[in-house]
Design a protein around this motif. Structure first.
Motif, PDB file in Angstrom:
ATOM      1  N   ILE A   1      31.477  30.559  34.111  1.00 57.15           N
ATOM      2  CA  ILE A   1      32.936  30.709  34.184  1.00 57.15           C
ATOM      3  C   ILE A   1      33.507  29.673  35.141  1.00 57.15           C
ATOM      4  N   ASN A   2      34.529  28.970  34.661  1.00 58.48           N
ATOM      5  CA  ASN A   2      35.236  28.015  35.507  1.00 58.48           C
ATOM      6  C   ASN A   2      36.641  28.560  35.731  1.00 58.48           C
ATOM      7  N   ILE A   3      36.936  28.879  36.997  1.00 56.01           N
ATOM      8  CA  ILE A   3      38.243  29.461  37.328  1.00 56.01           C
ATOM      9  C   ILE A   3      39.175  28.347  37.799  1.00 56.01           C
ATOM     10  N   GLY A   4      39.911  27.779  36.856  1.00 54.76           N
ATOM     11  CA  GLY A   4      40.830  26.691  37.179  1.00 54.76           C
ATOM     12  C   GLY A   4      42.238  27.205  37.390  1.00 54.76           C
ATOM     13  N   SER A   5      43.107  26.337  37.899  1.00 53.40           N
ATOM     14  CA  SER A   5      44.492  26.749  38.146  1.00 53.40           C
ATOM     15  C   SER A   5      45.334  26.713  36.876  1.00 53.40           C
ATOM     16  N   SER A   6      44.893  25.936  35.861  1.00 48.86           N
ATOM     17  CA  SER A   6      45.673  25.910  34.611  1.00 48.86           C
ATOM     18  C   SER A   6      44.956  26.676  33.505  1.00 48.86           C
ATOM     19  N   ALA A   7      43.616  26.701  33.542  1.00 49.49           N
ATOM     20  CA  ALA A   7      42.874  27.434  32.509  1.00 49.49           C
ATOM     21  C   ALA A   7      41.613  28.053  33.096  1.00 49.49           C
ATOM     22  N   ILE A   8      41.237  29.188  32.519  1.00 49.26           N
ATOM     23  CA  ILE A   8      39.963  29.815  32.873  1.00 49.26           C
ATOM     24  C   ILE A   8      39.073  29.684  31.640  1.00 49.26           C
ATOM     25  N   THR A   9      37.907  29.091  31.835  1.00 49.14           N
ATOM     26  CA  THR A   9      37.003  28.821  30.720  1.00 49.14           C
ATOM     27  C   THR A   9      35.707  29.593  30.890  1.00 49.14           C
TER      28      THR A   9
ATOM     29  N   LYS B   1      45.299  26.348  43.311  1.00 45.40           N
ATOM     30  CA  LYS B   1      44.460  25.398  44.040  1.00 45.40           C
ATOM     31  C   LYS B   1      43.020  25.900  44.192  1.00 45.40           C
ATOM     32  N   GLY B   2      42.521  26.483  43.098  1.00 47.49           N
ATOM     33  CA  GLY B   2      41.128  26.940  43.080  1.00 47.49           C
ATOM     34  C   GLY B   2      40.894  28.292  43.730  1.00 47.49           C
ATOM     35  N   LEU B   3      41.933  28.866  44.323  1.00 47.58           N
ATOM     36  CA  LEU B   3      41.795  30.150  45.028  1.00 47.58           C
ATOM     37  C   LEU B   3      42.453  31.274  44.227  1.00 47.58           C
ATOM     38  N   ILE B   4      41.804  32.441  44.210  1.00 50.46           N
ATOM     39  CA  ILE B   4      42.431  33.608  43.579  1.00 50.46           C
ATOM     40  C   ILE B   4      43.493  34.148  44.527  1.00 50.46           C
ATOM     41  N   ILE B   5      44.741  34.242  44.016  1.00 47.87           N
ATOM     42  CA  ILE B   5      45.833  34.730  44.869  1.00 47.87           C
ATOM     43  C   ILE B   5      46.364  36.081  44.368  1.00 47.87           C
ATOM     44  N   ASN B   6      45.876  36.491  43.170  1.00 55.78           N
ATOM     45  CA  ASN B   6      46.249  37.796  42.634  1.00 55.78           C
ATOM     46  C   ASN B   6      45.075  38.303  41.800  1.00 55.78           C
TER      47      ASN B   6
ATOM     48  N   SER C   1      41.787  38.711  37.071  1.00 58.91           N
ATOM     49  CA  SER C   1      40.761  39.465  36.344  1.00 58.91           C
ATOM     50  C   SER C   1      41.127  39.638  34.873  1.00 58.91           C
ATOM     51  N   LYS C   2      42.430  39.769  34.591  1.00 62.14           N
ATOM     52  CA  LYS C   2      42.876  39.899  33.193  1.00 62.14           C
ATOM     53  C   LYS C   2      42.552  38.629  32.402  1.00 62.14           C
ATOM     54  N   THR C   3      42.864  37.461  33.006  1.00 60.01           N
ATOM     55  CA  THR C   3      42.627  36.202  32.283  1.00 60.01           C
ATOM     56  C   THR C   3      41.139  35.876  32.191  1.00 60.01           C
ATOM     57  N   ILE C   4      40.378  36.248  33.231  1.00 63.24           N
ATOM     58  CA  ILE C   4      38.921  36.045  33.184  1.00 63.24           C
ATOM     59  C   ILE C   4      38.341  36.896  32.052  1.00 63.24           C
ATOM     60  N   LYS C   5      38.768  38.155  32.009  1.00 65.06           N
ATOM     61  CA  LYS C   5      38.283  39.091  30.981  1.00 65.06           C
ATOM     62  C   LYS C   5      38.616  38.562  29.581  1.00 65.06           C
ATOM     63  N   ASP C   6      39.834  38.048  29.441  1.00 59.43           N
ATOM     64  CA  ASP C   6      40.298  37.501  28.169  1.00 59.43           C
ATOM     65  C   ASP C   6      39.408  36.336  27.719  1.00 59.43           C
ATOM     66  N   ALA C   7      39.101  35.416  28.650  1.00 63.56           N
ATOM     67  CA  ALA C   7      38.249  34.255  28.338  1.00 63.56           C
ATOM     68  C   ALA C   7      36.842  34.705  27.950  1.00 63.56           C
ATOM     69  N   ILE C   8      36.310  35.703  28.683  1.00 64.71           N
ATOM     70  CA  ILE C   8      34.963  36.207  28.395  1.00 64.71           C
ATOM     71  C   ILE C   8      34.912  36.849  27.007  1.00 64.71           C
ATOM     72  N   LEU C   9      35.926  37.656  26.683  1.00 66.37           N
ATOM     73  CA  LEU C   9      35.972  38.321  25.363  1.00 66.37           C
ATOM     74  C   LEU C   9      36.032  37.305  24.230  1.00 66.37           C
ATOM     75  N   LYS C  10      36.819  36.239  24.427  1.00 67.84           N
ATOM     76  CA  LYS C  10      36.910  35.178  23.408  1.00 67.84           C
ATOM     77  C   LYS C  10      35.551  34.498  23.221  1.00 67.84           C
ATOM     78  N   ALA C  11      34.849  34.248  24.350  1.00 67.40           N
ATOM     79  CA  ALA C  11      33.537  33.590  24.278  1.00 67.40           C
ATOM     80  C   ALA C  11      32.506  34.484  23.600  1.00 67.40           C
TER      81      ALA C  11
ATOM     82  N   SER D   1      35.257  40.576  43.032  1.00 64.50           N
ATOM     83  CA  SER D   1      36.137  41.719  42.710  1.00 64.50           C
ATOM     84  C   SER D   1      36.803  41.531  41.353  1.00 64.50           C
ATOM     85  N   ALA D   2      37.274  40.297  41.086  1.00 61.42           N
ATOM     86  CA  ALA D   2      37.932  40.013  39.801  1.00 61.42           C
ATOM     87  C   ALA D   2      36.952  40.160  38.643  1.00 61.42           C
ATOM     88  N   LEU D   3      35.679  39.778  38.872  1.00 61.44           N
ATOM     89  CA  LEU D   3      34.669  39.867  37.812  1.00 61.44           C
ATOM     90  C   LEU D   3      34.191  41.296  37.597  1.00 61.44           C
ATOM     91  N   LYS D   4      34.194  42.073  38.671  1.00 61.33           N
ATOM     92  CA  LYS D   4      33.755  43.478  38.599  1.00 61.33           C
ATOM     93  C   LYS D   4      34.607  44.249  37.582  1.00 61.33           C
TER      94      LYS D   4
END
Length: 345
Positions: A11-19, A48-53, A58-68, A173-176
């Motif tokens: 998982i790559n947690i970018g500021s414009s896209a999560i892959t 800037k590479g940091l999780i601020i919310n 976690s919603k966008t990470i979950k979304d990317a994982i489900l698509k993959a 925490s976001a991945l949990k």
């Protein structure tokens, strides 16, 4: 031997896209991998590479994982998350051990590496992510791989990548929330280097500059190790913001202009061959009105920001006394490396 748990999720947690990418090693001579699934979702809750919310991220990470996972039946063995240089610190360390029976074993190598780690001063709020050997010496002679070589004393120099514990906890925490408990971390610019450099560039050393949307990460890579890694909190989104502010136009049209006319070398002057010299843009201050802007003025704004980012990287490398010793040069990667004329600049 192959087993079910060879399949890994990165998982790559970018500021414009999560892959999210699900892959499996092929176990061939070239260390190739099979890509089984890819999921990309627009990033939210990251800056800037940091999780601020955590909730948004976690919603966008979950979304990317489900698509993959859509077309993947295999169970996932390991999850690796690439982390930003924004909250990492590189430390150099060295260690030495006596080789009891004159033949260097794996245990001796591990002990020397452990010694190097123990000798390093790691700040209490930081956690160790990588311990990468820079070189080995046996009885003061440098060797590529010390395993099974004869000698009495083994020395190792290492590059230790540490990351702020809180930043890593936020990722966990976001991945949990996505049901992932066991996570390994890897420095983004380190894995970029492993991906983009060829054998020759690795051998003689190269600087990899990865320009993302809100961050620029760079690493001086030599041999199989990092010599230096750096971070600048600016990227291609800064160009969009500059255009939006300077041209009094909404962010969306500024982004469009950047992509369509973002060349640093194309001639937009009155006697050019391209044809277009001006573009019509909506105004921020009055939604119904439009303004005509010269393309060479737009080019000037883009040029200034890109130049600033590259000069900042240059100054950091200069400060670390690496600029005159780049070896096989500079490799640009990331979204902004697609900008026309950036190589010349």
């Amino acid at each position: 031997m192959n087993n079910m748990n060879d399949t890994f999720l990165t998982i790559n947690i970018g500021s414009s896209a999560i892959t999210a990418v699900i892959a499996r090693p092929k176990y061939d001579v070239d260390n190739n991998i099979d890509i089984l699934g890819i999921g990309i979702s627009e990033s939210k809750g990251v800056n800037k590479g940091l999780i601020i919310n955590i909730e948004d991220a976690s919603k966008t990470i979950k979304d990317a994982i489900l698509k993959a996972k859509e077309s993947v039946a295999e169970a996932i063995g390991t999850t690796v998350v690439s982390i930003s240089g924004n909250y990492t610190k590189g430390i150099k360390g060295s260690g030495a051990v006596n080789v009891p029976n004159g033949l260097v074993s794996e245990a001796d190598i591990n002990q020397a590496m452990q010694m190097a780690l123990s000798n390093a001063i790691i700040l209490p709020e930081y956690e160790v992510v990588h311990v990468i050997p820079q070189y080995f010496r046996i009885d003061e002679e440098e060797v590529d791989n010390p395993l099974n070589m004869n000698g009495n004393r083994l020395e190792v120099a290492v590059y230790i990548v540490t990351a702020k514990r809180n930043a890593l906890i936020n990722i966990k925490s976001a991945l949990k929330i996505s049901g992932i408990d066991d996570v390994k971390f890897a420095l983004d610019s380190y894995v970029s280097s492993l991906a983009v450099l060829d054998e020759q560039q690795r051998k003689f050393g190269a600087v990899v500059i990865n320009v993302g949307s809100t961050t620029t990460e760079f690493v001086y890579f030599k041999g199989n190790s990092i010599v230096y890694n750096g971070f600048i909190p600016a990227g291609s989104k800064n160009i969009t913001n500059d255009l939006s502010v300077m041209l009094h136009t909404p962010n969306l049209s500024a982004e469009k202009i950047k992509i369509e006319y973002g060349s640093l070398t194309r001639d937009y002057s009155a006697n050019n061959e391209v044809g277009a010299t001006k573009v019509t843009l909506p105004r921020t201050d009055d939604e119904d009105s439009y303004t005509e802007v010269a393309l060479d003025y737009i080019q000037t704004i883009i040029h200034a920001r890109v130049e600033e980012i590259l000069v900042l990287v240059k100054n950091r490398l200069k400060k670390s006394a690496l600029l005159d010793n780049i070896g096989s040069g500079i490799v640009l990667t990331g979204g902004m490396s697609c900008l026309g004329g950036i190589k010349e600049l």
